[in-house]
Design a protein around this motif. Structure first.
Motif, PDB file in Angstrom:
ATOM      1  N   VAL A  93       0.859  -1.193   0.000  1.00 42.98           N
ATOM      2  CA  VAL A  93       0.000   0.000   0.000  1.00 42.98           C
ATOM      3  C   VAL A  93       0.887   1.233   0.000  1.00 42.98           C
ATOM      4  N   THR A  94       0.626   2.146  -0.921  1.00 43.64           N
ATOM      5  CA  THR A  94       1.375   3.397  -1.007  1.00 43.64           C
ATOM      6  C   THR A  94       0.397   4.557  -1.092  1.00 43.64           C
ATOM      7  N   LYS A  95       0.749   5.678  -0.437  1.00 40.85           N
ATOM      8  CA  LYS A  95      -0.060   6.891  -0.529  1.00 40.85           C
ATOM      9  C   LYS A  95       0.561   7.802  -1.577  1.00 40.85           C
ATOM     10  N   ILE A  96      -0.260   8.235  -2.533  1.00 37.43           N
ATOM     11  CA  ILE A  96       0.225   8.998  -3.687  1.00 37.43           C
ATOM     12  C   ILE A  96      -0.671  10.220  -3.884  1.00 37.43           C
ATOM     13  N   SER A  97      -0.059  11.336  -4.219  1.00 36.48           N
ATOM     14  CA  SER A  97      -0.788  12.517  -4.694  1.00 36.48           C
ATOM     15  C   SER A  97      -0.367  12.757  -6.136  1.00 36.48           C
ATOM     16  N   ALA A  98      -1.334  12.861  -7.032  1.00 34.89           N
ATOM     17  CA  ALA A  98      -1.006  12.930  -8.455  1.00 34.89           C
ATOM     18  C   ALA A  98      -1.969  13.861  -9.178  1.00 34.89           C
ATOM     19  N   THR A  99      -1.486  14.390 -10.285  1.00 30.07           N
ATOM     20  CA  THR A  99      -2.294  15.180 -11.214  1.00 30.07           C
ATOM     21  C   THR A  99      -2.512  14.351 -12.468  1.00 30.07           C
ATOM     22  N   PHE A 100      -3.762  14.089 -12.802  1.00 28.17           N
ATOM     23  CA  PHE A 100      -4.105  13.256 -13.949  1.00 28.17           C
ATOM     24  C   PHE A 100      -4.774  14.103 -15.019  1.00 28.17           C
ATOM     25  N   SER A 101      -4.481  13.783 -16.259  1.00 27.90           N
ATOM     26  CA  SER A 101      -5.135  14.471 -17.367  1.00 27.90           C
ATOM     27  C   SER A 101      -6.557  13.939 -17.525  1.00 27.90           C
ATOM     28  N   CYS A 102      -7.456  14.818 -17.912  1.00 24.98           N
ATOM     29  CA  CYS A 102      -8.872  14.470 -18.109  1.00 24.98           C
ATOM     30  C   CYS A 102      -9.367  15.249 -19.318  1.00 24.98           C
ATOM     31  N   GLN A 103      -9.508  14.572 -20.432  1.00 25.42           N
ATOM     32  CA  GLN A 103      -9.947  15.224 -21.667  1.00 25.42           C
ATOM     33  C   GLN A 103     -11.445  15.511 -21.567  1.00 25.42           C
ATOM     34  N   MET A 104     -11.770  16.774 -21.288  1.00 23.65           N
ATOM     35  CA  MET A 104     -13.151  17.165 -21.049  1.00 23.65           C
ATOM     36  C   MET A 104     -13.839  17.589 -22.348  1.00 23.65           C
ATOM     37  N   LYS A 105     -15.109  17.283 -22.440  1.00 20.93           N
ATOM     38  CA  LYS A 105     -15.951  17.729 -23.540  1.00 20.93           C
ATOM     39  C   LYS A 105     -16.902  18.789 -22.985  1.00 20.93           C
ATOM     40  N   LEU A 106     -16.738  20.015 -23.462  1.00 22.39           N
ATOM     41  CA  LEU A 106     -17.409  21.164 -22.858  1.00 22.39           C
ATOM     42  C   LEU A 106     -18.561  21.694 -23.695  1.00 22.39           C
ATOM     43  N   GLN A 107     -19.104  20.892 -24.603  1.00 26.59           N
ATOM     44  CA  GLN A 107     -20.213  21.381 -25.433  1.00 26.59           C
ATOM     45  C   GLN A 107     -21.417  21.784 -24.590  1.00 26.59           C
ATOM     46  N   TYR A 108     -21.670  21.077 -23.480  1.00 29.92           N
ATOM     47  CA  TYR A 108     -22.842  21.360 -22.646  1.00 29.92           C
ATOM     48  C   TYR A 108     -22.489  22.163 -21.395  1.00 29.92           C
ATOM     49  N   TYR A 109     -21.276  22.702 -21.321  1.00 27.47           N
ATOM     50  CA  TYR A 109     -20.858  23.492 -20.166  1.00 27.47           C
ATOM     51  C   TYR A 109     -21.792  24.691 -19.972  1.00 27.47           C
ATOM     52  N   PRO A 110     -22.298  24.954 -18.741  1.00 32.00           N
ATOM     53  CA  PRO A 110     -22.003  24.312 -17.459  1.00 32.00           C
ATOM     54  C   PRO A 110     -23.014  23.231 -17.060  1.00 32.00           C
ATOM     55  N   LEU A 111     -23.692  22.660 -18.009  1.00 28.58           N
ATOM     56  CA  LEU A 111     -24.649  21.588 -17.722  1.00 28.58           C
ATOM     57  C   LEU A 111     -24.062  20.245 -18.114  1.00 28.58           C
ATOM     58  N   ASP A 112     -22.765  20.094 -17.956  1.00 27.98           N
ATOM     59  CA  ASP A 112     -22.052  18.938 -18.490  1.00 27.98           C
ATOM     60  C   ASP A 112     -21.769  17.896 -17.422  1.00 27.98           C
TER      61      ASP A 112
END
Length: 288
Positions: A93-112
């Motif tokens: 078991v290891t504790k990790i803090s990380a930043t992950f990429s998330c390819q967002m689709k914003l066509q319905y922003y802010p109702l997405d």
């Protein structure tokens, strides 16, 4: 190798950089027959191995495919745990803090609704040598969200697990992925964008009740509402990336701008028509 994830904190979801940060405990479990022992000789069925033991035995070469930046925790000691039972099963078991990429689709922003993944893959072993699977038990226990289901702007509705093994030139590498389904809350935008823009549009209609001869008042209201709507539109898009498609909030702000601009144009049209009517009346009187 069996995998499990326990989320400690979920934060800093950014649309501009399309990434998010998460702190979690990564659990890995596998069996190494070379490390099994007789519990009758040691009087223990489970041993907790000391710090640094993971450097002297074989551990899986897991890495995060969509990771941008990550680090281990070492306060006040290294946040790692390695347990061994008599049959040779190890729990790491290891504790990790990380930043992950998330390819967002914003066509319905802010109702997405966004799907942000954590993709765990083997760096050097193919499926001929090693494969991944989730730990035994209920999905809620294998991937434990804790109390982090509500975020400042999002709500974690559920998560989706899937096998993401891919075939590269060197072979097929094992991979598991969990996708968090994040639904954006509308409350902030309702208070900061939608309600103020509705009031500005209504304010532009006040000019319809002002006397047509009061040009300064009507022109001032028209210009003020147009400029305010333009400023609000720019502010609403300030935290978003420069994508080439139209978003839902763009459609809303464009409609508001059309309404306030039309009220200003209406005054100009009515003013011209009024002057033409006055001119025609004067001509009739003179000719009569």
């Amino acid at each position: 190798v069996k995998l499990g994830i326990r989320i400690n904190s979920f934060y800093s979801i950014s649309e501009s950089t399309m990434d998010y940060m998460v702190s979690f405990n990564l659990q890995q479990q596998w069996r190494d027959k070379r490390l099994q022992f007789n519990p009758n000789e040691t009087k223990f069925k489970m041993l907790k191995l000391g710090e640094g033991t993971w450097l002297r035995i074989w551990i899986p070469d897991t890495f995060f495919r969509n990771e941008k930046k990550a680090n281990f925790h070492d306060v006040t000691v290294a946040n790692r745990m390695l347990q061994l039972n008599s049959t040779g099963y190890l729990l790491y078991v290891t504790k990790i803090s990380a930043t992950f990429s998330c390819q967002m689709k914003l066509q319905y922003y802010p109702l997405d609704t966004q799907f942000c993944p954590i993709t765990i893959e083997s760096f050097g072993y193919t499926t001929d040598d090693m494969y991944f699977q989730w730990m035994d038990g209920k999905a809620e226990k294998v991937i434990d969200l804790g109390e982090n289901k509500i975020l400042p702007q999002f709500t974690i509705e559920r998560f989706i697990r899937r096998d993401c093994s891919q075939n590269y030139t060197a072979g097929t590498y094992p991979c598991l992925e969990v996708r968090f389904v994040l639904r954006r809350d509308i409350g902030f935008f309702l208070i900061q964008v939608y309600v103020p823009s509705i009031l500005i549009v209504i304010l532009s209609w006040v000019s319809f009740w002002i006397n047509i001869e009061s040009s300064p008042a009507r022109v001032s209201i028209g210009l003020l509402t147009v400029l305010t709507t333009t400023t609000m539109s720019a502010g609403a898009r300030a935290s978003l990336p420069r994508v080439s498609y139209i978003k839902a909030i763009d459609v809303w702000m464009i409609c508001c701008l059309i309404f306030v601009f039309a009220s200003l144009i209406e005054y100009a049209v009515v003013n011209v028509m009024s002057r033409k009517k006055i001119k025609s009346n004067v001509i009739e009187k003179v000719s009569g």
